[in-house]
Design an enzyme around this catalytic site. Structure first.
Site, PDB file in Angstrom:
ATOM      1  N   ASN A   1       0.853  -1.179   0.000  1.00  0.00           N
ATOM      2  CA  ASN A   1       0.000   0.000   0.000  1.00  0.00           C
ATOM      3  C   ASN A   1       0.891   1.231   0.000  1.00  0.00           C
ATOM      4  OD1 ASN A   1      -2.085   1.809   0.202  1.00  0.00           O
ATOM      5  ND2 ASN A   1      -2.301   1.587   2.414  1.00  0.00           N
ATOM      6  N   ILE A   2       1.138   1.802  -1.172  1.00  0.00           N
ATOM      7  CA  ILE A   2       2.007   2.968  -1.283  1.00  0.00           C
ATOM      8  C   ILE A   2       1.167   4.211  -1.041  1.00  0.00           C
ATOM      9  CG2 ILE A   2       3.599   4.223  -2.781  1.00  0.00           C
ATOM     10  CD1 ILE A   2       3.850   1.554  -4.384  1.00  0.00           C
TER      11      ILE A   2
ATOM     12  N   CYS B   1      15.793   4.601   0.772  1.00  0.00           N
ATOM     13  CA  CYS B   1      14.941   3.742   1.596  1.00  0.00           C
ATOM     14  C   CYS B   1      15.879   2.691   2.169  1.00  0.00           C
ATOM     15  CB  CYS B   1      13.781   3.155   0.793  1.00  0.00           C
ATOM     16  SG  CYS B   1      14.254   2.313  -0.745  1.00  0.00           S
TER      17      CYS B   1
END
Length: 205
Positions: A115-116, A140
């Site tokens: 779920n971005i 990241c």
């Protein structure tokens, strides 16, 4: 990074890129050392380090072995896309070098539970587009998925065709490329960001 341009039938610019991806530090220094035979210190870039555009870089999560290299970039800002608290050693490095941290916590999940958060990517893009924050490093954990999505959305603002956006993403994600990431980039709406200036070498309106 090498950039070649062609023009598609609908007038959009289609860019083909060659990106040099830096492998982990252990492969750069085979003897496990950070010194050359003359005893001089070697620079060790973070995992998956590359230049995105003038004043913008990307990588995996830097560790202490990478700090000397990062100093050569003259960074003003770091955009971290991980939700975990920033490590103390990294926070101290930023403080000592006058680097501002922008953290947008995006969970790193594997398919199909991905779920971005579009709002987080949009806010990160605003930071990225502000030249006052340059030079800036995006990272990241491994510099593949979350970083790849943010860079891919930037490329859409630069009017890259989707095939080139996906090619760049796959350069870093390789066998771990995610269909959901590419779908996110394809559907990401850049209309609310088009009023912002694009102070980059390969941007057009």
């Amino acid at each position: 990074m090498r950039l070649d341009e062609t023009q598609s039938q609908n007038g959009d610019i289609c860019r083909t890129i060659e990106v040099a991806v830096v492998e982990p530090a252990t492969r750069l220094c085979s003897n496990g050392d950070s010194l050359d035979p003359n005893g001089e210190e070697l620079y060790v870039p973070p995992l998956n380090f590359a230049m995105v555009d003038n004043g913008i870089f990307r990588s995996g999560f830097p560790d202490t072995a990478n700090f000397t290299f990062l100093q050569t970039l003259g960074l003003r800002s770091i955009i971290c896309l991980c939700p975990e608290p920033y490590p103390e050693a990294n926070a101290q490095f930023l403080k000592s070098n006058g680097i501002r941290l922008f953290q947008f916590g995006i969970e790193g999940r594997k398919e199909p539970f991905v779920n971005i958060p579009e709002d987080a990517i949009r806010e990160a893009l605003k930071v990225l587009l502000d030249v006052k924050n340059h030079p800036v490093l995006i990272h990241c954990k491994r510099g593949k998925h979350r970083t790849g999505c943010l860079v891919g959305c930037l490329r859409k603002l630069q009017r890259w065709c989707l095939s080139s956006v996906f090619d760049e993403y796959q350069c870093f994600a390789a066998a771990k490329a995610r269909v959901t990431d590419q779908r996110f980039m394809e559907l990401f709406d850049i209309s609310s960001l088009k009023h912002l200036p694009l102070p980059f070498s390969c941007s057009t309106r």
